[in-house]
Design a protein around this motif. Structure first.
Motif, mmCIF file in Angstrom:
data_model
loop_
_atom_site.group_PDB
_atom_site.id
_atom_site.type_symbol
_atom_site.label_atom_id
_atom_site.label_comp_id
_atom_site.label_asym_id
_atom_site.label_seq_id
_atom_site.Cartn_x
_atom_site.Cartn_y
_atom_site.Cartn_z
ATOM 1 N N ALA A 234 -3.029 -2.552 -40.284
ATOM 2 C CA ALA A 234 -2.883 -1.274 -40.669
ATOM 3 C C ALA A 234 -3.063 -0.159 -39.601
ATOM 4 O O ALA A 234 -2.129 0.801 -39.433
ATOM 5 N N PHE A 235 -3.660 -0.458 -38.499
ATOM 6 C CA PHE A 235 -3.371 0.400 -37.150
ATOM 7 C C PHE A 235 -2.099 0.167 -36.550
ATOM 8 O O PHE A 235 -1.424 1.173 -36.253
ATOM 9 N N SER A 236 -1.412 -1.050 -36.717
ATOM 10 C CA SER A 236 -0.299 -1.437 -35.872
ATOM 11 C C SER A 236 1.188 -1.184 -36.585
ATOM 12 O O SER A 236 2.067 -1.164 -35.836
ATOM 13 N N TRP A 237 1.186 -1.281 -37.852
ATOM 14 C CA TRP A 237 2.400 -1.544 -38.255
ATOM 15 C C TRP A 237 3.060 -0.234 -38.210
ATOM 16 O O TRP A 237 4.569 -0.358 -38.323
ATOM 17 N N LYS B 232 -6.849 6.991 -34.807
ATOM 18 C CA LYS B 232 -6.375 5.788 -35.488
ATOM 19 C C LYS B 232 -5.299 6.368 -36.741
ATOM 20 O O LYS B 232 -5.087 5.579 -37.571
ATOM 21 N N LYS B 233 -4.753 7.546 -36.264
ATOM 22 C CA LYS B 233 -3.716 8.068 -37.109
ATOM 23 C C LYS B 233 -2.273 7.824 -36.480
ATOM 24 O O LYS B 233 -1.474 8.488 -36.283
ATOM 25 N N THR B 234 -1.938 6.435 -36.186
ATOM 26 C CA THR B 234 -0.822 5.938 -35.749
ATOM 27 C C THR B 234 0.670 6.224 -36.358
ATOM 28 O O THR B 234 1.682 6.197 -35.912
ATOM 29 N N LYS C 56 -10.191 -9.815 -42.686
ATOM 30 C CA LYS C 56 -10.496 -8.600 -42.824
ATOM 31 C C LYS C 56 -10.266 -7.769 -41.678
ATOM 32 O O LYS C 56 -9.619 -6.570 -41.637
ATOM 33 N N LEU C 57 -10.634 -8.501 -40.308
ATOM 34 C CA LEU C 57 -9.917 -7.853 -39.146
ATOM 35 C C LEU C 57 -8.497 -7.778 -38.979
ATOM 36 O O LEU C 57 -7.981 -6.686 -38.450
ATOM 37 N N PHE C 58 -7.740 -8.790 -39.400
ATOM 38 C CA PHE C 58 -6.295 -8.546 -39.320
ATOM 39 C C PHE C 58 -5.899 -7.408 -40.097
ATOM 40 O O PHE C 58 -4.769 -6.850 -39.907
ATOM 41 N N LYS C 59 -6.246 -7.369 -41.425
ATOM 42 C CA LYS C 59 -5.601 -6.172 -42.287
ATOM 43 C C LYS C 59 -6.084 -4.777 -41.495
ATOM 44 O O LYS C 59 -5.409 -4.020 -41.520
ATOM 45 N N GLY D 196 3.128 -3.978 -32.722
ATOM 46 C CA GLY D 196 2.024 -3.280 -32.205
ATOM 47 C C GLY D 196 0.884 -4.058 -32.197
ATOM 48 O O GLY D 196 -0.309 -3.339 -31.850
ATOM 49 N N MET D 197 0.780 -5.300 -32.142
ATOM 50 C CA MET D 197 -0.299 -6.096 -32.282
ATOM 51 C C MET D 197 -1.098 -5.837 -30.751
ATOM 52 O O MET D 197 -2.279 -6.149 -30.620
#
Length: 475
Positions: A214-217, A358-360, A207-210, A62-63
């Motif tokens: 969190a959004f993509s996984w 952002k509730k994926t 920090k951005l990657f985390k 999901g990136m």
């Protein structure tokens, strides 16, 4: 507002060019495979492709969706280089593991240890495809649709030419098909290098990657469940009805690609569009209006395909039918598959809620519910009505997913859709389907004439509903 709708429609058509080309060539390669490959070899290819479809979700996790979501908020180059670097490193690690475990994976897939080398080919294709996703997402976000289409088309042409040369000219068989896939994926990456160079830096923002992860996984289980919705019916059908029925089902199921094409075209442009439009004060009104237009256009396409596909299949072109007459007994599943993809289009529209809030994670649960609906429907219906039960399973899974996401949307990001207009559209579709049942009792020529007349009248009915019918806000 109308200008925004027009831009969405334009980009939908542009993105759809590459999607149509890819899906159509994949569709027309099927008879090529059956002509140049033994059935066992074709079975190996289908099994490995299923493996790749599932692992594509894991490789990409999901990136690309995360990039589209966070690029709106972060203007520096790290919003590109961070997910690109993450995908690069994770793809290398996953490919190394799969390469080493290829004999065990081949045995688990049932293709035999002697075909383990095909899994090694997959390592390269999966990694290259994963590296393509962030640059392609960047082109979509920046509305560089023609660049997107040009690169996708070049890759598709390389793949098709590679397949034809490998099979028809060199007689390379299965190996040639996978080598063509590697060259096609590599072509995309090479052509995307200038796009990568624009924003790539050697900075990795942890920090951005985390936040992005969190959004993509949740897209991993959601994507895996989505793949299950499309493929779980085949193994279930083989146990419940036999492999011969699976073949008839699959041949007719492939016809649904034409409806899926339209939905995919819309999806390519819709996600970046609604993310960018979400900052506007009237965005929800815009989203509701777009859904009305989508429902009108998609339902017309559904009816057109459902009414005319049987005639097209039975008509010879250059001495050949679209599918062999041995498979015509499964044509009654085609409307169910098409209807399923229509509801998947509704599902794509409702995607605004989990993405913008952002509730994926909700997508994971909703898609798992869809997969469960497919399994239960298959088990209940197939023993009694055969492959038609599998058709109802596809329809029920997508309808359940659309309903669940609609409920989630109204609870978390409520949109006042134009329900009066939508209800009239649904009634018009049902009347058309009833009329088609009446046409089925007529001669083929008269039935075709009636269906064409109905399809010609339908846009006029939709125009009157959209332009003349008042919604609750008009009162």
């Amino acid at each position: 507002m109308i200008d925004k709708v027009k831009r969405l429609g334009k980009e939908t058509l542009i993105y759809g060019t590459s999607t149509i080309v890819a899906r159509l060539f994949n569709f027309f390669l099927v008879p090529v495979y059956t002509y140049y490959l033994a059935s066992a070899d074709y079975g190996v290819i289908a099994t490995v492709f299923a493996f790749m479809a599932l692992f594509n979700i894991i490789y990409q996790y999901g990136m690309d969706q995360a990039y589209l979501r966070f690029a709106q908020e972060h203007k520096d180059k790290t919003v590109f280089s961070t997910p690109f670097t993450a995908v690069l490193l994770s793809s290398a690690a996953l490919s190394a593991l799969i390469y080493l475990a290829s004999p065990y994976i081949a045995l688990a897939l049932g293709i035999g240890a002697q075909n383990a080398y095909l899994i090694k080919y997959c390592c390269f294709i999966l990694a290259l495809d994963a590296l393509n996703i962030i640059p392609f997402a960047k082109l979509r976000f920046e509305h560089r649709a023609w660049r997107f289409v040009g690169i996708r088309t070049a890759s598709i042409l390389v793949n098709v030419a590679g397949n034809l040369l490998a099979l028809a000219h060199f007689g390379a068989g299965v190996d040639g098909i996978f080598m063509a896939g590697i060259w096609a994926s590599l072509t995309s990456l090479v052509l995307l290098l200038p796009v990568i160079k624009e924003d790539f830096t050697f900075r990795f923002d942890k920090k951005l990657f985390k936040a992005m992860f969190a959004f993509s996984w949740p897209f991993i289980p959601a994507g895996a469940a989505s793949i299950m919705v499309n493929v779980i019916d085949k193994p279930l059908l083989s146990h419940l009805a036999g492999l011969s029925e699976v073949g008839i089902y699959q041949a007719n199921f492939k016809i649904g690609v034409f409806m899926m094409l339209a939905v995919s075209m819309f999806d390519q442009a819709w996600r970046p569009f609604f993310i960018q439009a979400s900052s506007k004060p009237d965005c929800k009104t815009l989203f509701a209006e777009i859904f009305t237009y989508f429902a009108a256009a998609a339902s017309w396409l559904f009816l057109g395909l459902a009414f005319l596909i049987p005639t097209i299949i039975k008509t010879k072109f250059l001495g050949f039918n679209l599918i062999h007459s041995n498979y015509w007994s499964g044509m009654n599943i085609i409307p169910l598959v098409l209807a399923g993809y229509l509801f998947y289009g509704f599902y794509i529209n409702f995607m605004v809620a989990p993405v913008l809030t952002k509730k994926t994670r909700s997508l994971m649960y909703i898609t798992l519910i869809g997969a469960a609906a497919s399994i239960v429907t298959n088990i209940i219906l197939v023993p009694h009505i055969g492959i038609v039960g599998a058709g109802w399973a596809i329809f029920s899974s997508y309808a359940v997913m659309a309903l669940c996401l609609f409920i989630f949307l109204q609870r978390n990001y409520p949109i006042a859709y134009q329900y009066r207009k939508l209800s009239l559209m649904a009634a018009a579709v049902l009347l058309m389907l009833l009329a088609n049942m009446f046409a089925a009792q007529m001669s083929d020529a008269n039935a075709l004439i009636l269906r064409i007349i109905l399809l010609a009248l339908y846009p006029a009915a939709m125009f009157l509903i959209i332009k003349k019918v008042r919604t609750a806000k008009d009162f």
